[in-house]
Design an enzyme around this catalytic site. Structure first.
Site, PDB file in Angstrom:
ATOM      1  N   TYR A  37      -2.243  -0.561  10.595  1.00  0.00           N
ATOM      2  CA  TYR A  37      -2.277  -0.892   9.174  1.00  0.00           C
ATOM      3  C   TYR A  37      -1.011  -0.414   8.470  1.00  0.00           C
ATOM      4  O   TYR A  37      -0.366  -1.154   7.718  1.00  0.00           O
ATOM      5  CB  TYR A  37      -3.511  -0.265   8.527  1.00  0.00           C
ATOM      6  CG  TYR A  37      -3.678  -0.561   7.061  1.00  0.00           C
ATOM      7  CD1 TYR A  37      -4.157  -1.782   6.618  1.00  0.00           C
ATOM      8  CD2 TYR A  37      -3.350   0.408   6.097  1.00  0.00           C
ATOM      9  CE1 TYR A  37      -4.307  -2.044   5.257  1.00  0.00           C
ATOM     10  CE2 TYR A  37      -3.499   0.159   4.751  1.00  0.00           C
ATOM     11  CZ  TYR A  37      -3.979  -1.079   4.329  1.00  0.00           C
ATOM     12  OH  TYR A  37      -4.118  -1.330   2.998  1.00  0.00           O
TER      13      TYR A  37
ATOM     14  N   SER B  88       0.845  -1.194   0.000  1.00  0.00           N
ATOM     15  CA  SER B  88       0.000   0.000   0.000  1.00  0.00           C
ATOM     16  C   SER B  88       0.871   1.230   0.000  1.00  0.00           C
ATOM     17  O   SER B  88       2.011   1.229   0.498  1.00  0.00           O
ATOM     18  CB  SER B  88      -0.906   0.014   1.236  1.00  0.00           C
ATOM     19  OG  SER B  88      -1.554   1.262   1.381  1.00  0.00           O
TER      20      SER B  88
END
Length: 703
Positions: free
Chosen positions: A593, A580
């Site tokens: 995250y 990501s």
């Protein structure tokens, strides 16, 4: 004709209501009959055999009536035959070719003349069997390769057995390669014996016919039924099937599966070559086990197959493994298999050198197509999954043939020179040269975790479009994903398997399923994931643990298990990790995250550094804000990110697009294309790299 509708060994599928709908359209009824015959693998295999009908048509040039034959075109399959797969030719012109025929030495030149007999110049290419149909006087003709008939055709005294079953109502022609001369022989035997209901081609197959499509269908079924019933009645009279069972007996089903999965990557690696990966198929069908565990395995396997359709797909003979040696440790088994493959290749090249002609095509891939392992089953390897599966089906048909022939006589395979003449036939070579070039990912297997979700499924679809087979590994939506992918990309294209990426046993089982289905794995995409967006104070230990378990531990465990398979294959491979933008850019309310994504990103670099000597490339794709179609945006994550930025969920797409340099919304297809570029050869010398697919976020620039 017996005109019985009671069959025990073939399937009677004729539907009177359906046929009534087609009444008056002989071509439609011919296609209907063809599809029914092709639906029963006891009658003929995929792409095996051909069917025809002769109809009255109008010559578009002269306006006069003409007899035109519709016949399955070259390379088609009667089970799925449509008008587009048929050649159509003037029957009178086919007969006129007799005046141009110069004998057996000039057989191949006749195929080029078929083009001058075409009724529709845009129809499918006529096959070599065209004159076998065109020179016979019957309206409807079926040419099939039923196991029961070939068992008789491949028996040492097949002609005598034929008369025992059908008396004088069937004719016999000794083995001869298909071509115009064989068509002339068929024409003559029928003219000399007008009461025949069919002809057996020695070592090859069956011709039957009828005045209507239904009559031809029924005649074909009855002839095959009578042959199958005769064989069944004589099983056991000459002793145990295949000489009885020898040690070792078959392992139980679970042990067979485990053994096969452990060996397949090694077998696949040996069957492949640089730039030409093979896909595999495994079967432990009861008929296969009876054969591979039998006393007569070595004798019969060495003879090869008989029917040309069988032989073309299974090669001169299979590779038979020693079951005792195969029980050794992994290193000794690999050494043994390497020696066996090398010996097979040398033997195949020697066969080529003994048999070649001055104008023969160059020797082809010398690796075995069929591998037999007593106690375990049959493995087949070919350029794509369908071809590998069909090869296994054809060899299973060959086993049926040997079983029947040995029950009533002695099986005899195709003589070596005749086998070579079929395998290296210039017409077959021309057919191979006409095939479309392989796609960029043909022959490769992609294993995609999170494969049923938005991004994961898009990756599967993109890789499938470019020729790969895919394994979608996930927790849910398995059946619907597999059905959808197979419906769109073909029944042999995809497999969906259950996985828990935090559990090593679950990962191992999913990879076993992938290996048994396709032979191994080439591309691993770690896409499984979830998202939790919370401030530091609200992030729980459970949040931290699940994110790191799924994203970091999951990537580690999947990569570890998959690399073991890649190394067994010895053909290199690709790992692509879906991380990501958050692995590079610090944002609010994202500690667990973002940390996990950063760990994924650096693990990718570490693996790239370690696996380079194995030619295993490891790269990373960093998406950002892929909202539409992505599973992680279906839950609380979207609400959390919207809260972090002080906007509504509905405003997120525009918000993320606006903040990028390109001002573009990101889609699941964009991520899929990035993955494909890493694995399709475009970046074959790239490893340890990061590809941001974020529309342009300056803070995420790697350099």
């Amino acid at each position: 004709m017996k005109n019985t509708l009671t069959f025990q060994h073939v399937s009677y599928l004729w539907d009177e209501a359906k046929a009534a709908e087609l009444a008056g359209d002989e071509v439609a009824l011919f296609l209907y009959r063809s599809n029914l015959l092709g639906a029963d693998l006891r009658l003929t295999n995929y792409a095996g055999g051909n069917t025809s009908v002769k109809v009255q048509a109008t010559n578009p040039v002269t306006g006069e009536a003409a007899e035109v034959m519709w016949v399955k075109g070259s390379g088609g399959d009667i089970g799925t035959l449509t008008k587009a797969g048929c050649a159509n030719l003037y029957v009178e012109k086919l007969h006129q070719l007799k005046g141009r025929y110069r004998g057996l030495a000039h057989e191949d030149e006749m195929v080029g003349l078929f083009e001058y007999c075409l009724f529709d110049p845009k129809c499918a290419t006529p096959s070599i069997d065209t004159p076998l149909h065109g020179l016979l006087p019957f309206k409807h003709i079926d040419h099939l390769h039923p196991d029961a008939l070939i068992a008789i055709a491949a028996s040492a005294d097949g002609e005598r057995i034929m008369h025992d079953i059908w008396g004088d109502t069937m004719g016999w022609l000794p083995w001869q390669k298909p071509g115009f001369d064989l068509g002339l022989q068929l024409e003559k035997i029928v003219a000399d014996n007008p009461s025949l209901r069919g002809v057996i081609l020695g070592g090859h197959g069956l011709f039957t016919w009828g005045e209507t499509s239904y009559e031809s269908y029924l005649n074909t079924l009855e002839v095959i039924e009578m042959a199958a019933a005769y064989l069944k009645a004589h099983y056991g009279e000459r002793g145990p099937v295949f000489g009885g069972e020898q040690r070792p007996q078959a392992l139980d089903a679970a042990a067979r599966r485990t053994a096969a999965a452990a060996a397949m990557p090694v077998l696949r690696g040996l069957a492949s070559s640089p730039g030409r990966r093979m896909l595999g198929h495994y079967t432990d069908d009861a008929r296969v086990l009876e054969f591979v565990n039998s006393h007569d395995l070595a004798r019969l396997a060495a003879q090869g197959t008989s029917c040309p359709d069988h032989f073309l797909r299974t090669k001169i003979r299979p590779l038979v493994l020693d079951a005792d040696v195969m029980t050794g440790d992994a290193a000794s088994v690999k050494t043994y298999l390497e020696a066996q493959f090398e010996a097979y290749r040398k033997d195949y090249v020697a066969y080529y050198e003994r048999s070649k002609h001055a104008n023969s095509p160059a020797v082809r891939d010398a690796n075995p197509v069929i591998i037999l392992w007593p106690g375990v089953g049959l493995f087949s390897f070919a350029k794509d999954k369908q071809t590998a599966r069909v090869a296994a089906e054809f060899y299973t048909n060959a086993i049926n043939v040997m079983r029947g022939a040995e029950a009533v006589s002695t099986y005899q395979g195709l003589p070596e020179q005749e086998a070579f003449n079929i395998e290296y036939w210039l017409l077959e070579e021309a057919k191979l040269q006409r095939m479309a070039p392989p796609k960029a990912l043909s022959g490769k297997v992609a294993y995609v975790t999170g494969g049923t979700g938005g991004i994961g499924k898009a990756i599967c679809e993109e890789l499938l479009r470019h020729g790969a087979c895919v394994v979608a590994a996930d927790r849910d939506r398995l059946d619907e994903t597999q059905a959808d992918l197979r419906q769109r990309f073909g029944p042999d294209s995809a497999l969906a398997v259950a996985i828990n990426v935090t559990d090593a046993d679950s990962i191992a089982e999913s990879l076993r399923a992938a290996t048994l289905q396709f032979g191994g794995v080439d591309i691993v995409v770690n896409c499984a994931g979830l998202s939790i967006s919370k401030p530091l104070a609200d992030t729980t230990q459970a949040d931290w643990d699940i994110l790191n378990d799924v994203l970091v531990k999951g990537q580690f465990l999947v990569s570890q298990a998959a690399v073991a398979i890649l190394r067994q294959q010895g053909q290199g491979g690709d790992i692509v990790n879906i991380a990501s933008k958050n692995g590079l850019v610090a944002g609010p309310n994202n500690v667990a995250y973002g940390t996990a994504k950063a760990a994924q990103l650096h693990m990718s670099r570490l693996l790239a550094a370690e696996l380079g000597p194995d030619k295993i490339r490891v790269n990373t794709v960093n998406p950002d804000a892929v909202l539409r179609g992505s599973k992680i945006w279906e839950g609380a994550w979207a609400a959390g990110r919207a809260k972090a930025y002080g906007i509504t969920v509905e405003e997120l797409p525009a918000f993320y697009a606006k903040r990028t340099l390109l001002g573009e919304e990101l889609l699941v297809e964009d991520i899929a294309q990035a993955v494909r570029v890493f694995v399709d050869g475009s970046l074959a010398k790239s490893t340890g790299n990061v590809l941001n697919v974020d529309g342009g976020v300056a803070m995420a620039f790697v350099r």
